[in-house]
Design a protein around this motif. Structure first.
Motif, mmCIF file in Angstrom:
data_model
loop_
_atom_site.group_PDB
_atom_site.id
_atom_site.type_symbol
_atom_site.label_atom_id
_atom_site.label_comp_id
_atom_site.label_asym_id
_atom_site.label_seq_id
_atom_site.Cartn_x
_atom_site.Cartn_y
_atom_site.Cartn_z
ATOM 1 N N LEU A 193 -66.716 59.246 -4.317
ATOM 2 C CA LEU A 193 -65.530 59.935 -4.851
ATOM 3 C C LEU A 193 -65.946 61.115 -5.720
ATOM 4 C CD1 LEU A 193 -63.360 56.837 -5.889
ATOM 5 C CD2 LEU A 193 -62.719 58.525 -4.157
ATOM 6 N N LEU A 194 -66.923 60.884 -6.566
ATOM 7 C CA LEU A 194 -67.405 61.918 -7.481
ATOM 8 C C LEU A 194 -67.957 63.115 -6.711
ATOM 9 C CD1 LEU A 194 -67.793 62.398 -10.498
ATOM 10 C CD2 LEU A 194 -69.996 61.237 -10.339
ATOM 11 N N VAL A 195 -68.790 62.849 -5.719
ATOM 12 C CA VAL A 195 -69.407 63.915 -4.924
ATOM 13 C C VAL A 195 -68.343 64.651 -4.099
ATOM 14 C CG1 VAL A 195 -71.021 64.392 -3.044
ATOM 15 C CG2 VAL A 195 -71.657 62.794 -4.859
ATOM 16 N N GLY A 196 -67.389 63.905 -3.551
ATOM 17 C CA GLY A 196 -66.315 64.515 -2.779
ATOM 18 C C GLY A 196 -65.482 65.474 -3.607
ATOM 19 N N HIS A 197 -65.203 65.109 -4.854
ATOM 20 C CA HIS A 197 -64.431 65.985 -5.738
ATOM 21 C C HIS A 197 -65.225 67.229 -6.129
ATOM 22 C CE1 HIS A 197 -60.756 63.785 -6.204
ATOM 23 N NE2 HIS A 197 -61.324 62.713 -6.734
ATOM 24 N N TYR B 177 -64.894 70.129 -13.125
ATOM 25 C CA TYR B 177 -63.864 69.763 -12.154
ATOM 26 C C TYR B 177 -62.520 70.260 -12.663
ATOM 27 C CZ TYR B 177 -60.817 67.075 -9.069
ATOM 28 O OH TYR B 177 -59.862 66.713 -8.148
ATOM 29 N N SER B 178 -61.749 70.892 -11.780
ATOM 30 C CA SER B 178 -60.465 71.472 -12.170
ATOM 31 C C SER B 178 -59.364 71.039 -11.210
ATOM 32 C CB SER B 178 -60.563 73.001 -12.178
ATOM 33 O OG SER B 178 -59.319 73.576 -12.508
ATOM 34 N N ASN B 179 -58.227 70.616 -11.773
ATOM 35 C CA ASN B 179 -57.093 70.214 -10.948
ATOM 36 C C ASN B 179 -55.846 70.157 -11.824
ATOM 37 O OD1 ASN B 179 -55.442 68.635 -8.894
ATOM 38 N ND2 ASN B 179 -57.451 68.607 -7.903
ATOM 39 N N PHE C 247 -61.658 61.356 -11.459
ATOM 40 C CA PHE C 247 -62.943 62.010 -11.705
ATOM 41 C C PHE C 247 -63.507 61.575 -13.054
ATOM 42 C CE2 PHE C 247 -65.868 65.425 -12.796
ATOM 43 C CZ PHE C 247 -66.490 65.685 -11.586
ATOM 44 N N GLU C 248 -62.662 61.562 -14.067
ATOM 45 C CA GLU C 248 -63.095 61.146 -15.408
ATOM 46 C C GLU C 248 -63.626 59.711 -15.389
ATOM 47 O OE1 GLU C 248 -61.273 61.354 -19.909
ATOM 48 O OE2 GLU C 248 -60.020 60.490 -18.345
ATOM 49 N N MET D 94 -67.105 59.533 -13.629
ATOM 50 C CA MET D 94 -68.154 60.081 -14.489
ATOM 51 C C MET D 94 -68.467 59.130 -15.639
ATOM 52 S SD MET D 94 -69.382 63.007 -13.381
ATOM 53 C CE MET D 94 -70.051 63.912 -14.767
ATOM 54 N N LEU D 95 -67.432 58.507 -16.176
ATOM 55 C CA LEU D 95 -67.626 57.558 -17.273
ATOM 56 C C LEU D 95 -68.434 56.348 -16.810
ATOM 57 C CD1 LEU D 95 -66.962 56.832 -20.235
ATOM 58 C CD2 LEU D 95 -64.883 55.714 -19.393
ATOM 59 N N GLN D 96 -68.112 55.871 -15.612
ATOM 60 C CA GLN D 96 -68.824 54.703 -15.084
ATOM 61 C C GLN D 96 -70.293 55.017 -14.803
ATOM 62 O OE1 GLN D 96 -66.802 52.412 -12.065
ATOM 63 N NE2 GLN D 96 -68.713 51.774 -11.138
#
Length: 338
Positions: free
Chosen positions: A124-128, A144-146, A155-156, A159-161
């Motif tokens: 998911l992280l890489v896809g975003h 990351y912008s949305n 995304f958050e 990244m936290l995990q």
């Protein structure tokens, strides 16, 4: 190489100058063991083996002394040398790592645990990042912008995990008549986002270096690619990769009754077509059109059977796209619905 996880040692030669903070009692123990000395920073032989310098006045290595006092972090390359000289299992050393940084300063440290699991969350992280994100060319910071809070929170969370760090969050002004934007103010959380405005999530350099190290520099500034390493990973990683990229770059076409994926880079679309086929989802051919004097590319997914498989295997995080997909899966008697 293991398809399920990666150790720091697997990627050490791809991530540049990284500094390590390690459990201090454990560090003192291995330095004494490897140097065969109670005062390692005064052991000339050991210091020279590590390619370090001795202060002629104090007859000691000030940098190593800083390590043993917890005042300095250790460059990853030096830690690897210590493990080789002392024949210490890297797995043991890795378990004692407290944090990682892209330099010797304390700012921007990340508390990542190794080995890294190559799972759906990482996909998911890489896809975003391939979609609406980036890794800065010069400083390797992750961005990351949305405007969709669901995707921003996803995304958050990822990244936290992985890195155990929260972002700096900035909200953008709505674009002016020239299409230009600027940062309006810093937010404490995504919950403070105003409707129809974009938010940028910013992360330190160490995150970008680790991610590009894992996936062969897949995102350097505006240059992005689906690397061969990604193509060879497990199905769970690929599920996350496809889902996040479709959430950012895909669309459910109301009139065309299809799932469409847009992209400037034709090679990225071709890579996603190949991965979709691994899940028995049949993509259409890539087509090209001109928008604002620039070539853009897309391909569609048609047929109800493909929609159902996409829903089962991939899905959407965006509730708006998820609801549209659900409707496609139950529509009867339209062209290409079999």
């Amino acid at each position: 190489m293991n398809k399920e996880n990666r150790s720091l040692l697997d990627i050490h030669n791809k991530i540049g100058r990284i500094h390590i903070k390690i459990d201090l009692p454990y560090l003192k123990k291995i330095l004494r063991k490897v140097s065969s000395s109670e005062i390692p920073h005064r052991n000339k032989n050991f210091i020279e083996k590590l390619g370090m310098t001795i202060n002629p006045r104090t007859k000691s290595c000030p940098t190593m002394s800083g390590w043993t006092r917890g005042a300095r972090t250790i460059p990853l390359g030096k830690l690897i040398k210590i493990s080789k000289i002392g024949n210490i299992q890297w797995k043991q050393i890795e378990s004692k790592i407290i944090s990682i940084n892209s330099g010797s300063r304390k700012e921007g440290a990340i508390k990542i645990k190794f080995p890294i699991k190559l799972n759906k969350k990482l996909g998911l992280l890489v896809g975003h990042i391939l979609g609406d994100g980036s890794i800065d060319y010069k400083y390797q910071q992750v961005f990351y912008s949305n405007s969709n809070p669901e995707l921003l929170k996803e995304f958050e969370s990822c990244m936290l995990q992985l890195f155990n760090i929260r972002p700096r969050i900035w909200m953008q002004h709505t674009a002016n008549f020239e299409g230009k934007t600027r940062w309006e103010r810093r937010l404490n959380s995504i919950e403070e986002l105003e409707k129809k405005k974009n938010v940028g999530l910013f992360y330190p350099s160490a995150c970008g270096r680790i991610l590009n190290g894992l996936f062969d520099n897949f995102a350097i500034g505006i240059n992005k690619e689906v690397s061969l390493r990604m193509m060879n990973l497990n199905s769970n990683f690929k599920r996350g990769l496809i889902r996040a990229f479709y959430d950012d770059e895909g669309s459910i076409m109301k009139n065309g009754k299809c799932i469409r994926l847009f992209q400037d880079r034709k090679d990225i679309l071709e890579a996603f077509r190949i991965i979709l086929k691994e899940f028995n989802i049949a993509p259409g051919e890539i087509k090209t059109y001109i928008k604002k004097d620039k070539k853009r590319h897309y391909f569609d997914i048609h047929r109800k059977s493909n929609f159902i498989r996409f829903k089962k295997e991939i899905g959407f995080t965006s509730s708006k796209k998820r609801n549209r997909l659900n409707k496609l899966c139950i529509i009867k008697n339209f062209k290409n619905s079999k």
